[in-house]
Scaffold this motif. Sequence first.
Motif, PDB file in Angstrom:
ATOM      1  N   ARG A 139       0.821  -1.219   0.000  1.00  0.00           N
ATOM      2  CA  ARG A 139       0.000   0.000   0.000  1.00  0.00           C
ATOM      3  C   ARG A 139       0.857   1.273   0.000  1.00  0.00           C
ATOM      4  NH1 ARG A 139      -1.472   1.861   5.612  1.00  0.00           N
ATOM      5  NH2 ARG A 139      -0.211   0.600   7.010  1.00  0.00           N
ATOM      6  N   ALA A 140       2.156   1.116  -0.204  1.00  0.00           N
ATOM      7  CA  ALA A 140       3.043   2.281  -0.171  1.00  0.00           C
ATOM      8  C   ALA A 140       2.773   3.215  -1.350  1.00  0.00           C
ATOM      9  CB  ALA A 140       4.492   1.825  -0.199  1.00  0.00           C
ATOM     10  N   ALA A 174       8.974   2.225   3.129  1.00  0.00           N
ATOM     11  CA  ALA A 174       7.705   2.527   2.457  1.00  0.00           C
ATOM     12  C   ALA A 174       7.005   3.690   3.140  1.00  0.00           C
ATOM     13  CB  ALA A 174       6.816   1.280   2.486  1.00  0.00           C
ATOM     14  N   PHE A 175       6.637   4.682   2.358  1.00  0.00           N
ATOM     15  CA  PHE A 175       5.897   5.845   2.864  1.00  0.00           C
ATOM     16  C   PHE A 175       4.524   5.891   2.205  1.00  0.00           C
ATOM     17  CE2 PHE A 175      10.284   7.064   3.540  1.00  0.00           C
ATOM     18  CZ  PHE A 175      10.260   7.825   4.711  1.00  0.00           C
ATOM     19  N   ASP A 176       3.518   6.414   2.910  1.00  0.00           N
ATOM     20  CA  ASP A 176       2.239   6.668   2.243  1.00  0.00           C
ATOM     21  C   ASP A 176       2.253   8.090   1.666  1.00  0.00           C
ATOM     22  OD1 ASP A 176       1.543   8.495   4.197  1.00  0.00           O
ATOM     23  OD2 ASP A 176      -0.004   7.246   5.123  1.00  0.00           O
ATOM     24  N   SER A 177       1.170   8.490   1.068  1.00  0.00           N
ATOM     25  CA  SER A 177       1.187   9.771   0.350  1.00  0.00           C
ATOM     26  C   SER A 177       1.271  10.970   1.292  1.00  0.00           C
ATOM     27  CB  SER A 177      -0.050   9.889  -0.532  1.00  0.00           C
ATOM     28  OG  SER A 177      -1.203   9.756   0.269  1.00  0.00           O
ATOM     29  N   LEU A 230       9.404  13.034  -1.112  1.00  0.00           N
ATOM     30  CA  LEU A 230       7.980  13.375  -1.149  1.00  0.00           C
ATOM     31  C   LEU A 230       7.742  14.879  -1.230  1.00  0.00           C
ATOM     32  CD1 LEU A 230       6.996  10.818   1.590  1.00  0.00           C
ATOM     33  CD2 LEU A 230       5.986  10.842  -0.687  1.00  0.00           C
ATOM     34  N   GLY A 231       8.814  15.635  -1.215  1.00  0.00           N
ATOM     35  CA  GLY A 231       8.679  17.088  -1.264  1.00  0.00           C
ATOM     36  C   GLY A 231       8.103  17.673   0.013  1.00  0.00           C
ATOM     37  N   GLU A 258       6.721  15.439  12.571  1.00  0.00           N
ATOM     38  CA  GLU A 258       5.448  15.690  13.264  1.00  0.00           C
ATOM     39  C   GLU A 258       4.387  14.671  12.860  1.00  0.00           C
ATOM     40  OE1 GLU A 258       5.431  20.506  13.933  1.00  0.00           O
ATOM     41  OE2 GLU A 258       5.115  19.757  11.914  1.00  0.00           O
ATOM     42  N   ARG A 259       4.404  14.287  11.599  1.00  0.00           N
ATOM     43  CA  ARG A 259       3.383  13.351  11.109  1.00  0.00           C
ATOM     44  C   ARG A 259       3.622  11.927  11.582  1.00  0.00           C
ATOM     45  NH1 ARG A 259       2.074  15.210   4.911  1.00  0.00           N
ATOM     46  NH2 ARG A 259       1.738  17.401   5.430  1.00  0.00           N
ATOM     47  N   ASN A 260       4.851  11.613  11.878  1.00  0.00           N
ATOM     48  CA  ASN A 260       5.168  10.227  12.226  1.00  0.00           C
ATOM     49  C   ASN A 260       5.374   9.968  13.713  1.00  0.00           C
ATOM     50  OD1 ASN A 260       5.570   8.404   9.743  1.00  0.00           O
ATOM     51  ND2 ASN A 260       6.544  10.319   9.136  1.00  0.00           N
TER      52      ASN A 260
END
Length: 719
Positions: free
Chosen positions: A149-150, A271-274, A360-361, A369-371
């Motif tokens: 799902r990456a 693996a990163f999501d959007s 991902l820019g 912060e998101r992780n």
Amino acid sequence: KYIGKPLKRIIEDPPLVTGRATFVYDLDLRGTLYASFVRSQYAHAKIKSVKCPEGSMCFTSHDLPKAITGIARNEAVYQGQPIAVVLTNDEYKARDLAEEVEVEYEPLPSVIDVEEALSNKERAMSELESNIVLQDEVNVGDIQSDFKRAYKIIEGELINQRVIPSAMEPRGAFAQFDGKRLTVWSSTQTPFDLKKSLSEILSEYGVNDIRVIQPYVGGAFGSKIINYAEEFVVAYLSVVTKRPIKWFNSRTEDMMTTNHGRDMRLRFKAAFDSEGKLLGIEGTLIHDLGAPFEDINRDSFWMTTTAARLLIGRYKVNSLKIRVLGVATNKAFIGAYRGAGRPEATYFIERILTLGARELGLDQYEVRERNVMDDVNFTKLPTGLTYDSGKYKELLRIAKPYYNDLIKRRDSLRSKGKLAGVGVAIVSEIASFGPYSTAKVKVLPNGRIQVITGTTPHGQGDATAFTQIAAEVFDVDPSNVDVLWGDTDLISDGDLTAGSRTITVGGSAVYEAAVRLKEKLLKVVSEKMGVRAEEIEYREGKFIHEDKTMSLWEAARTSMFMGVLPEQDYSYVMNLYTSPYGVHMVLVEVDRDTGFTRVLDYKAFDDVGVVVNPLLAEGQTHGGALQGIGQALYEEAVYSQDGNLLTSNFSDYVLPTAVESFNVEWKSFGLTKSDTPIGSKGIGELPTIAGTPAVVSAIEDAIGKKIYTMPVKPELVLK
Ligand code: MCN
Ligand code: MO
């Protein structure tokens, strides 16, 4: 009252700044013999024969107890490994004599490169079946579905290169045997371990009464935890020759034979999501453990397996699948070096996040912060580690304005045409390990308080911090407290200063002993005054009841007449470790023409619980950040293909000095406390852990190129 104050190093510094502190090298006794070691010129060779100069005091491996490990008996497995030792009455003659010893070698192919080692074409030691001497695996979550799902998958190989700990004082030891008692002075971090091991080796020679002294030590950084072959040899020789024996490494010998640090690489896919959430990391963590010595390799592999488990840092990573390999090569063996496993883990995860953000820019701070994890409170993580307490989101919130400020300064430099960059790293640390620390506190007949610690500070300033803890309990000025350490005669058992544990574990032992001693004296005073203990007030070193007062020293003297020794010992048991954290940020400028990086500003924002002495903690941050950045910019142990250490002096091995130092701003926000009487968490390793990835990310930000290897030398920047 005293805990939390920026007290100067009243215990450690007077002897040091007046040049009167005693180091091993300063010791001398009538009749001293000087030892010099004959060391392997080859990284890998069979030792065919060793011939001593006629009539010399010379001991080959066959003359030395079998129980002393680490000596090349039949096969040398790294350059500099001890083969024999000579003794004579002059330091320099000893070195000349060592050169006269004839060693017949049969060179064997040496395994230097880790790739080569993994291929197993040649072995680092004849009897090894494989150069992969240790293995482990971490498997958490469903890596496959996370990669499926990456939104973005990044991959690469991050190398945390081999470095040389480079304490100011090389290793050395001095041993004296008086026919009954053996005294060994050693530049070590572990006098109590050394005593235990010496007992095991020397009891068959009738030596059971052993004292080990750790005098002033010119730093260690983890590299003096291991007890080395030379220490045992020197002790043994003093027993058989009945003469005091002194040995001291030259800088080059030390660089070749004292444990090296790091040398870990991670081949990874992440693996990163959007949204920039890190879903999973898959990879192989390869640790070049250097020369094959079962026990040393096993201890060092703890760093590897810990690094693998700390790879998730302070982030909500779903899945982790890491193969962990410990590999033997013909280089100096790897051991602890400031951070020991945690700098490597932090470097990998922090670099992965920043590389992911670039891909991902996204802004590197925002990605964090998101992780970042939610608050932890003795939270057991799926990788098996437990974090005691942490408010990571809050720390990131507090530090954000400072980050924004650095970005503004970066942009203003850029607008002037400069190459400027900002880097961020969150420290992935566990520290303050058990199992225990010991302390003894006394009130002396002259009224002074004496603290004996089983820890072994060697530059950190812990002794001064201990005066503050004892002063707090006894409500006296810290100048009334003395602190002793580094002598196995002082206390039945001790542990060590390492793993950022001393103030937290050792300090808790001091605290508990002091509190109990005060209670003991209160009972004495209550009996003497004939009043109940509850009716006695204690204040500023005095027991007070109505018009009667008794000072501490009066209480101490009185106690002797009542059959009570005015002293108390304590062994503080540390069940878990602490998990201090911090967000460190750095602003750098890279010179367009020379490619040199200059650090303009370093901000270390930590949560290390209660800070006992902010001056000492900040001092650790100044030195530690410089050391961390030393690895990123300058330091690298380089071997030739046949295993010669090419960086074996300080003109080839580049250490940062005062010239390369930079402005450091340190704050600890006290968002949490450790579950110990002191409430502190370790700080000694934090800046070294964070400094390395933070500055690499900053250079990357400045030059707009991805960086996977260190040190980030000018030629790498300009390429
Ligand atoms: N401190 C504090 N409050 C806290 C945490 C620490 O006041 N919450 C203070 C302590 O009082 C102590 C210093 O900061 O003076 C470091 O304490 P701590 O974090 O407990 O670490 P240790 O004393 O156990 O030191 C070990 C650490 C390690 S693991 C390495 S490696 C290292 C380091 O210390 N080696 C050093 N710093 C070094 N500094 C010098 N000069 N020399 C070394 O060899
Ligand atoms: Mo350490």
